[in-house]
Design a protein around this motif. Structure first.
Motif, mmCIF file in Angstrom:
data_model
loop_
_atom_site.group_PDB
_atom_site.id
_atom_site.type_symbol
_atom_site.label_atom_id
_atom_site.label_comp_id
_atom_site.label_asym_id
_atom_site.label_seq_id
_atom_site.Cartn_x
_atom_site.Cartn_y
_atom_site.Cartn_z
ATOM 1 N N LEU A 1 -5.092 1.295 3.120
ATOM 2 C CA LEU A 1 -4.669 2.331 4.060
ATOM 3 C C LEU A 1 -5.855 2.886 4.841
ATOM 4 O O LEU A 1 -5.747 3.179 6.037
ATOM 5 C CB LEU A 1 -3.955 3.457 3.307
ATOM 6 C CG LEU A 1 -2.590 3.069 2.728
ATOM 7 C CD1 LEU A 1 -2.043 4.183 1.851
ATOM 8 C CD2 LEU A 1 -1.604 2.735 3.850
ATOM 9 N N ASN A 2 -6.992 3.010 4.180
ATOM 10 C CA ASN A 2 -8.203 3.448 4.872
ATOM 11 C C ASN A 2 -8.599 2.458 5.963
ATOM 12 O O ASN A 2 -9.020 2.843 7.062
ATOM 13 C CB ASN A 2 -9.345 3.620 3.882
ATOM 14 C CG ASN A 2 -10.605 4.146 4.545
ATOM 15 O OD1 ASN A 2 -10.625 5.235 5.106
ATOM 16 N ND2 ASN A 2 -11.678 3.349 4.484
ATOM 17 N N THR B 1 -3.151 10.056 4.317
ATOM 18 C CA THR B 1 -2.993 9.047 3.276
ATOM 19 C C THR B 1 -2.198 9.651 2.125
ATOM 20 O O THR B 1 -2.543 10.716 1.616
ATOM 21 C CB THR B 1 -4.358 8.573 2.754
ATOM 22 O OG1 THR B 1 -5.086 7.983 3.842
ATOM 23 C CG2 THR B 1 -4.188 7.540 1.651
ATOM 24 N N PRO B 2 -1.115 8.999 1.702
ATOM 25 C CA PRO B 2 -0.292 9.576 0.634
ATOM 26 C C PRO B 2 -0.992 9.513 -0.723
ATOM 27 O O PRO B 2 -1.855 8.668 -0.951
ATOM 28 C CB PRO B 2 0.947 8.671 0.645
ATOM 29 C CG PRO B 2 0.449 7.357 1.152
ATOM 30 C CD PRO B 2 -0.599 7.702 2.180
ATOM 31 N N LYS B 3 -0.595 10.412 -1.583
ATOM 32 C CA LYS B 3 -1.080 10.374 -2.960
ATOM 33 C C LYS B 3 -0.156 9.529 -3.837
ATOM 34 O O LYS B 3 -0.516 9.146 -4.945
ATOM 35 C CB LYS B 3 -1.172 11.797 -3.521
ATOM 36 C CG LYS B 3 -2.190 12.668 -2.790
ATOM 37 C CD LYS B 3 -2.230 14.071 -3.371
ATOM 38 C CE LYS B 3 -3.252 14.927 -2.629
ATOM 39 N NZ LYS B 3 -3.289 16.317 -3.151
ATOM 40 N N ARG B 4 1.024 9.279 -3.305
ATOM 41 C CA ARG B 4 2.022 8.531 -4.073
ATOM 42 C C ARG B 4 2.689 7.487 -3.183
ATOM 43 O O ARG B 4 2.972 7.740 -2.007
ATOM 44 C CB ARG B 4 3.077 9.494 -4.624
ATOM 45 C CG ARG B 4 3.959 8.899 -5.704
ATOM 46 C CD ARG B 4 4.601 9.999 -6.543
ATOM 47 N NE ARG B 4 5.232 9.458 -7.741
ATOM 48 C CZ ARG B 4 4.580 9.136 -8.843
ATOM 49 N NH1 ARG B 4 3.272 9.283 -8.901
ATOM 50 N NH2 ARG B 4 5.208 8.648 -9.895
ATOM 51 N N ASP C 1 -6.469 2.246 -6.245
ATOM 52 C CA ASP C 1 -7.672 2.041 -5.429
ATOM 53 C C ASP C 1 -7.450 0.994 -4.340
ATOM 54 O O ASP C 1 -7.923 1.153 -3.208
ATOM 55 C CB ASP C 1 -8.837 1.624 -6.323
ATOM 56 C CG ASP C 1 -9.314 2.752 -7.217
ATOM 57 O OD1 ASP C 1 -8.989 3.916 -6.915
ATOM 58 O OD2 ASP C 1 -10.006 2.470 -8.222
ATOM 59 N N ALA C 2 -6.736 -0.080 -4.690
ATOM 60 C CA ALA C 2 -6.495 -1.146 -3.709
ATOM 61 C C ALA C 2 -5.666 -0.625 -2.535
ATOM 62 O O ALA C 2 -5.986 -0.874 -1.366
ATOM 63 C CB ALA C 2 -5.790 -2.322 -4.378
ATOM 64 N N ALA D 1 0.819 -1.217 0.000
ATOM 65 C CA ALA D 1 0.000 0.000 0.000
ATOM 66 C C ALA D 1 0.851 1.265 0.000
ATOM 67 O O ALA D 1 0.482 2.270 -0.617
ATOM 68 C CB ALA D 1 -0.932 0.003 1.211
ATOM 69 N N LEU D 2 1.992 1.231 0.688
ATOM 70 C CA LEU D 2 2.801 2.431 0.872
ATOM 71 C C LEU D 2 3.984 2.538 -0.070
ATOM 72 O O LEU D 2 4.475 3.651 -0.323
ATOM 73 C CB LEU D 2 3.342 2.478 2.309
ATOM 74 C CG LEU D 2 2.354 2.761 3.424
ATOM 75 C CD1 LEU D 2 3.036 2.563 4.782
ATOM 76 C CD2 LEU D 2 1.815 4.179 3.306
ATOM 77 N N LEU D 3 4.465 1.410 -0.595
ATOM 78 C CA LEU D 3 5.769 1.399 -1.243
ATOM 79 C C LEU D 3 5.766 0.687 -2.589
ATOM 80 O O LEU D 3 4.860 -0.093 -2.904
ATOM 81 C CB LEU D 3 6.784 0.727 -0.313
ATOM 82 C CG LEU D 3 7.011 1.449 1.015
ATOM 83 C CD1 LEU D 3 7.498 0.482 2.076
ATOM 84 C CD2 LEU D 3 7.988 2.590 0.833
ATOM 85 N N THR D 4 6.805 0.960 -3.346
ATOM 86 C CA THR D 4 7.009 0.323 -4.638
ATOM 87 C C THR D 4 8.501 0.325 -4.941
ATOM 88 O O THR D 4 9.238 1.189 -4.453
ATOM 89 C CB THR D 4 6.265 1.073 -5.754
ATOM 90 O OG1 THR D 4 6.610 0.503 -7.025
ATOM 91 C CG2 THR D 4 6.639 2.545 -5.770
#
Length: 309
Positions: free
Chosen positions: A183-184, A196-199, A177-178, A164-167
Motif C-alpha cells: 500500500l505504501n 492506509t488502513p489498520k485492518r 508488513d507485506a 493488501a486491502l482485503l481478506t
C-alpha cells in the motif's frame, strides 16, 4: 425478508419508478433522458410545457430522495453487522456520493476500514509501464500470492491490491508488513491516495464517476476497472461497483463490468449512486454479495431491476 423490509423496498422502488416514469413518458423528455444516460447532450428545452414537466420531475425526484433518506435507517439496520468494508473512489467519482455510501455502510452496521481514491495513472492505459513495473516488484512482497502466468498487467495489479486491502475472513485481518509495504508503494507512486488502513476489509465498494465515452481511451480505462474489480474480488467476499447512469453507458466503469464475461458473474453493479435510492441500494447489493448473490441494478440496461429486494 421482514415485512418492514418488503414495504420499504417496494415504496422506494415505487418512488423511483414515478420519477423515472415522468421522464421516460413525458414526450420530448424521453430522448433527452436516454441520451443523458448514455453521456450524450440533450436537446434544448422548447416551450413552457416541457419546462413544467422538467420542474415536476425534479420535485418528484427530490421527494423520492427525501423519502428514502427517512426510510434508510430501517432498511439498512443490521445488513452489514460487524463487517469491515473498504471504499475506493475512481477518478471522477463525486465526493458527496462517496460520503453518502460511507454513511450508509455505517448505518448498516459495517465499519469502513479505509476510504481511498484511485489516481489517474492506476486506470490510464498510457501509464501501463508504471503499474506493470510496480506490481511485478510487489508480488515478491508476499510469500503465497498466486498470480497465474498468463495474468494481464491489471489482473496482477488487482491481485496485489486485493491482497493488501482485503481478506475472506468475515471480521477482517490486521494489515501485515507485506500489505503495508504494498500500500505504501501504491501511495508513493500516486496510484492511491488516502489513509492506509489498520485492518484488511472483507468486502469492497468501488464508486465511479459520470465518466463514459465510446472513444478508445475511455473504453480502455473502463476495461481496466473491470479487470481490477474481478481480480480484487478473489480476495474478498463481495465487491460492488456503483456509479451514476453515465457510468453504465459505453466506456463507463459500470458498463465495462457488465460487459466483462467474468466480472458480470462475480461483481455486482448499480448505476444510480447519484440518488439516495441508489446509495442505499449499493449497500443492499453488498449485503447480497456477502450472502453469495450477484446482481446488476439501476436504470440503464440493468437486468435485475432498480435495486436489490
Amino acid at each position: 425478508m421482514t415485512r418492514l423490509h418488503t414495504v420499504v423496498v417496494a415504496l422506494s422502488c415505487t418512488l423511483f419508478a414515478v420519477a423515472l416514469g415522468i421522464a421516460l413518458g413525458a414526450g420530448p423528455l424521453q430522448k433527452d433522458m436516454r441520451d443523458a444516460f448514455r453521456g450524450q447532450p440533450a436537446q434544448a428545452a422548447t416551450g413552457a410545457g416541457q419546462q413544467s414537466r422538467t420542474t415536476t420531475l425534479r420535485q418528484v425526484a427530490q421527494y423520492s430522495d427525501d423519502a428514502v433518506t427517512s426510510l434508510a435507517p430501517a432498511l439498512l439496520a443490521g445488513r452489514l453487522d460487524d463487517r469491515p468494508v473498504a471504499v475506493l473512489a475512481l477518478p471522477g467519482a463525486v465526493d458527496a456520493h462517496v460520503s453518502a455510501v460511507v454513511g450508509d455502510i455505517e448505518a448498516a452496521g459495517g465499519t469502513v476500514t479505509t476510504r481511498l481514491r484511485a489516481g489517474e495513472d492506476l486506470v490510464d492505459p498510457t501509464a501501463r509501464t508504471l503499474v506493470d513495473t510496480l506490481s511485478a516488484g510487489q508480488v515478491k512482497e508476499y510469500d503465497n500470492l498466486d498470480v497465474p502466468g498468463d495474468a494481464s498487467v491489471y489482473e496482477r495489479v488487482g491481485l496485489v491490491m486485493g491482497r493488501a486491502l482485503l481478506t475472506k475472513t468475515d471480521g477482517g485481518e490486521s494489515v501485515d508488513d507485506a500489505a503495508g509495504s504494498v500500500l505504501n508503494g501504491f501511495t508513493t507512486a500516486g496510484l492511491l491516495t488516502g489513509e492506509t488502513p489498520k485492518r484488511r476489509a472483507s468486502s469492497l465498494v468501488v464508486v465511479a464517476g459520470p465518466v463514459s465515452g465510446e472513444d478508445e481511451t475511455s473504453t480502455a480505462r473502463a476495461s481496466i476497472v473491470a479487470s481490477l474489480a474481478r481480480t480484487i474480488n478473489k480476495h474478498a467476499d463481495g465487491v460492488v461497483v456503483a456509479g451514476p447512469p453515465q457510468a453504465a453507458a459505453a466506456g463507463g466503469a459500470v458498463a465495462a463490468v457488465r460487459a466483462d464475461p467474468q466480472a458480470v458473474k462475480t461483481v455486482s453493479t448499480i448505476d444510480t449512486v447519484d440518488t439516495r435510492l441508489g446509495q442505499v441500494g449499493t449497500v443492499l447489493a453488498l449485503a447480497e454479495q456477502i450472502s453469495g448473490t450477484v446482481g446488476h441494478y439501476g436504470v440503464v440496461d440493468a437486468p435485475d431491476g432498480p435495486m436489490p429486494r
